[in-house]
Design a protein around this motif. Structure first.
Motif, PDB file in Angstrom:
ATOM      1  N   SER A 122       0.844  -1.208   0.000  1.00 38.28           N
ATOM      2  CA  SER A 122       0.000   0.000   0.000  1.00 38.28           C
ATOM      3  C   SER A 122       0.872   1.247   0.000  1.00 38.28           C
ATOM      4  CB  SER A 122      -0.875   0.065   1.256  1.00 38.28           C
ATOM      5  OG  SER A 122      -1.613  -1.082   1.412  1.00 38.28           O
ATOM      6  N   ASN A 123       1.985   1.191   0.743  1.00 32.78           N
ATOM      7  CA  ASN A 123       2.858   2.368   0.810  1.00 32.78           C
ATOM      8  C   ASN A 123       3.419   2.704  -0.564  1.00 32.78           C
ATOM      9  OD1 ASN A 123       2.378   2.274   3.484  1.00 32.78           O
ATOM     10  ND2 ASN A 123       4.469   1.864   4.135  1.00 32.78           N
ATOM     11  N   ALA A 124       3.881   1.667  -1.268  1.00 34.66           N
ATOM     12  CA  ALA A 124       4.483   1.913  -2.579  1.00 34.66           C
ATOM     13  C   ALA A 124       3.440   2.408  -3.577  1.00 34.66           C
ATOM     14  CB  ALA A 124       5.141   0.641  -3.104  1.00 34.66           C
ATOM     15  N   THR A 125       2.172   2.083  -3.330  1.00 33.31           N
ATOM     16  CA  THR A 125       1.124   2.486  -4.272  1.00 33.31           C
ATOM     17  C   THR A 125       0.591   3.888  -3.966  1.00 33.31           C
ATOM     18  OG1 THR A 125       0.526   0.142  -4.335  1.00 33.31           O
ATOM     19  CG2 THR A 125      -0.995   1.622  -5.398  1.00 33.31           C
ATOM     20  N   LEU A 126       0.944   4.421  -2.787  1.00 31.86           N
ATOM     21  CA  LEU A 126       0.368   5.707  -2.364  1.00 31.86           C
ATOM     22  C   LEU A 126       0.504   6.828  -3.410  1.00 31.86           C
ATOM     23  CD1 LEU A 126      -1.136   7.277  -0.207  1.00 31.86           C
ATOM     24  CD2 LEU A 126       1.031   7.665   0.971  1.00 31.86           C
ATOM     25  N   PRO A 127       1.692   7.026  -3.997  1.00 29.57           N
ATOM     26  CA  PRO A 127       1.784   8.114  -4.983  1.00 29.57           C
ATOM     27  C   PRO A 127       0.810   7.934  -6.151  1.00 29.57           C
ATOM     28  CG  PRO A 127       3.968   7.283  -4.401  1.00 29.57           C
ATOM     29  CD  PRO A 127       2.988   6.365  -3.765  1.00 29.57           C
ATOM     30  N   THR A 128       0.652   6.686  -6.615  1.00 32.63           N
ATOM     31  CA  THR A 128      -0.284   6.443  -7.719  1.00 32.63           C
ATOM     32  C   THR A 128      -1.721   6.712  -7.266  1.00 32.63           C
ATOM     33  OG1 THR A 128       1.187   4.630  -8.302  1.00 32.63           O
ATOM     34  CG2 THR A 128      -0.878   4.749  -9.510  1.00 32.63           C
ATOM     35  N   SER A 129      -2.037   6.272  -6.036  1.00 37.41           N
ATOM     36  CA  SER A 129      -3.402   6.505  -5.529  1.00 37.41           C
ATOM     37  C   SER A 129      -3.690   8.004  -5.461  1.00 37.41           C
ATOM     38  CB  SER A 129      -3.569   5.929  -4.121  1.00 37.41           C
ATOM     39  OG  SER A 129      -3.245   4.586  -4.095  1.00 37.41           O
ATOM     40  N   LEU A 130      -2.706   8.762  -4.974  1.00 36.82           N
ATOM     41  CA  LEU A 130      -2.909  10.211  -4.860  1.00 36.82           C
ATOM     42  C   LEU A 130      -3.177  10.811  -6.242  1.00 36.82           C
ATOM     43  CD1 LEU A 130      -0.064  11.041  -2.294  1.00 36.82           C
ATOM     44  CD2 LEU A 130      -2.524  11.310  -1.900  1.00 36.82           C
ATOM     45  N   ALA A 135       2.056  -2.850   8.728  1.00 37.45           N
ATOM     46  CA  ALA A 135       2.783  -1.952   7.826  1.00 37.45           C
ATOM     47  C   ALA A 135       2.339  -2.227   6.390  1.00 37.45           C
ATOM     48  CB  ALA A 135       4.273  -2.194   7.965  1.00 37.45           C
ATOM     49  N   GLY A 136       2.236  -1.177   5.591  1.00 38.70           N
ATOM     50  CA  GLY A 136       1.774  -1.341   4.207  1.00 38.70           C
ATOM     51  C   GLY A 136       2.876  -1.799   3.283  1.00 38.70           C
ATOM     52  N   VAL A 137       3.516  -2.909   3.628  1.00 38.43           N
ATOM     53  CA  VAL A 137       4.629  -3.446   2.840  1.00 38.43           C
ATOM     54  C   VAL A 137       4.351  -4.929   2.569  1.00 38.43           C
ATOM     55  CG1 VAL A 137       6.308  -1.862   3.860  1.00 38.43           C
ATOM     56  CG2 VAL A 137       5.938  -4.071   4.910  1.00 38.43           C
ATOM     57  N   PRO A 138       5.048  -5.517   1.581  1.00 37.23           N
ATOM     58  CA  PRO A 138       4.790  -6.935   1.304  1.00 37.23           C
ATOM     59  C   PRO A 138       5.007  -7.795   2.547  1.00 37.23           C
ATOM     60  CG  PRO A 138       6.133  -5.977  -0.429  1.00 37.23           C
ATOM     61  CD  PRO A 138       6.023  -4.937   0.647  1.00 37.23           C
ATOM     62  N   GLY A 139       4.065  -8.667   2.817  1.00 31.79           N
ATOM     63  CA  GLY A 139       4.192  -9.571   3.964  1.00 31.79           C
ATOM     64  C   GLY A 139       4.019  -8.888   5.303  1.00 31.79           C
ATOM     65  N   GLY A 140       3.505  -7.641   5.303  1.00 35.95           N
ATOM     66  CA  GLY A 140       3.352  -6.893   6.560  1.00 35.95           C
ATOM     67  C   GLY A 140       2.490  -7.610   7.587  1.00 35.95           C
TER      68      GLY A 140
END
Ligand code: ASP
Length: 449
Positions: A302-310, A378-383
């Motif tokens: 989710s964290n890595a996708t945040l800029p795209t979501s914004l 955490a919004g990371v893989p396997g969080g």
């Protein structure tokens, strides 16, 4: 925040874990078939499983378990601090919180409903379950003891407030807690987070310490994840050598249940909210946010996708940036519907696999923990992995059971992250729409982008 599951070179970690799964499962199945014909081979396989495979798997589990309490404590306190803007942000914040709770509870309810309906873990033949429990006898005895003293819903709820948080922290790990163990620790962390929010000026140093604790625990979990491919191979060998094909069929049912749950939230609950709260046609919404959906699916973060979501919120959905920036940033950590659903399903599934009957009070505990875990993950893989381990321990299901699901985790992670991110965008659309209906309502300076 670094990805939990990153490797520096070579194959990506998730591919290595998948290879570990295949190697462990195939060698375990071969051992199972051969051992059925030769008692000498059966003895050798049993010896290798108990003295080589399981200890290696346990090293991985212990590395995770050792940091779970500080991880949960710091993640939740900091999470609330972020949400603390809720107070400053007044109406926008409260609406975000309200919709987050609705979305999280509905997804956990769907997951828990499905796992109770289909009972994917109960399909294991009783004699195989007995074998499995014999292998993890110490934990199984603890589960029986706990079930015998299972509490009423009233006491379960009262015990959410720990008398002695330190004792609950210790008890959360070794199963000796007087109250609700990890759930009580989570509630304590929430209260600390709220207190930090109210005293921002004098607590900066503590916030930094908490951030440091959080970063260190994530790094240690990163170390553990490097061991994961070998641990998964070993733990899966131990399980399949004993249980044969049955466990793999059980696993397939589990994957089906999770995917169905995620699908229901995505294609039934979200469209309802979109139509009635956000007033957007669901087909149009999904078309406009498809870029974020694919990014989430590809990155499992989710964290890595945040800029795209914004970006899609601003350019495609045309939401008010001051609202969507706040909602999406907070939502990337706090509104993880797919993760909450997954955590609830995993725990009940493994309880079924091990034949641990959970009382109503314990199921309520799982629901609350899954919802809170959605905030603390955490919004990371396997969080979700560390949080699942600790929920398993709370309800006295052997944590080794995680080996059964971790091999298929990447695929499910891609799917649940997709739901997490879509949920954030649905949330942003709903809050924006409700705000739009009150034109002229002031947006606090702190969220003006
Ligand atoms: N990968 C998920 C996310 O980033 C977290 C998890 O469920 O593991 O949203």
């Amino acid at each position: 925040m670094n990805e939990i599951a990153s490797t520096r070179r070579g194959l990506p970690l998730h591919t290595k874990i998948l290879i570990g799964l295949v190697v462990g499962a195939v060698s375990g199945l071969i051992a199972n078939v051969v051992a059925a014909r030769s008692p000498a081979v059966a003895d050798a396989v049993g010896f290798a499983a108990s003295n080589i495979a399981e200890p290696i798997g346990k090293v991985f589990l212990r590395l995770v378990i050792m940091v779970v309490v500080p991880l949960v404590f710091s993640a939740l306190a900091l999470g609330v601090l972020e949400l603390g803007d809720v107070r400053r942000l007044g109406r926008v914040g409260l609406r975000t919180l309200g919709f987050t709770l609705i979305l999280s509870f509905s997804s956990v309810a769907i997951g828990i409903g499905l796992v109770n309906l289909f009972k994917p873990g109960a399909a294991l033949p009783p004699e195989k379950r007995a074998d499995l429990n014999a292998r993890y006898a110490d934990v199984a005895t603890g589960a029986e003891k706990k079930a015998a003293q299972s509490k009423s819903v009233r006491d379960t709820l009262l015990d959410l407030l720990p008398e002695n948080p330190l004792q609950e922290m210790v008890g959360a790990v070794d199963g000796t807690s007087k109250g609700n163990g990890m759930l009580a620790v989570m509630v304590f962390s929430l209260i600390v987070g709220v207190a930090l929010t109210v005293t921002p000026d004098r607590t900066q140093a503590l916030v930094q310490v908490l951030q440091g604790i959080f970063d260190v625990t994530m790094t240690i979990i990163g170390f553990a994840m490097r061991l994961a491919p070998y641990a998964v191979a070993c733990l899966l060998f131990a399980v399949t050598a004993q249980l044969g094909f049955d466990i793999l069929l059980t696993l397939l049912r589990f994957v089906g249940t999770v995917l169905l749950g995620l699908g229901l939230q995505m294609f039934v609950v979200y469209p309802l909210l979109l139509v009635f709260a956000a007033r957007i046609r669901p087909v149009e919404f999904f078309r406009k946010v498809s870029e974020a959906i694919f990014t989430a699916f590809g990155t499992s973060s989710s964290n890595a996708t945040l800029p795209t979501s914004l970006r899609v919120a601003r350019d495609e959905l045309k939401l008010k940036p001051e609202v969507s920036q706040f909602v999406l940033t907070v939502g990337a950590t706090a509104n993880q519907n797919g993760t909450a659903l997954f955590e609830g399903v995993v725990v009940l599934f493994l309880a079924q696999v091990f034949g641990v009957a959970l009382s109503v009070g314990q199921q309520v505990t799982v629901v609350l923990m899954a919802v809170l875990a959605g905030v603390g993950t955490a919004g990371v893989p396997g969080g979700s992995i560390p949080l699942i381990v600790i929920v398993l321990k709370t309800v006295q299901v052997p944590a080794e059971g995680i080996a059964i699901i971790i091999g298929v985790d990447r695929l499910l992670d891609m799917c649940r992250t997709t739901l997490n991110v879509t949920g954030d965008l649905v949330l942003a659309a709903c809050v924006s729409r409700v705000e739009d209906r009150e034109p002229g309502a002031p947006i606090p300076d702190s969220v003006q982008g």
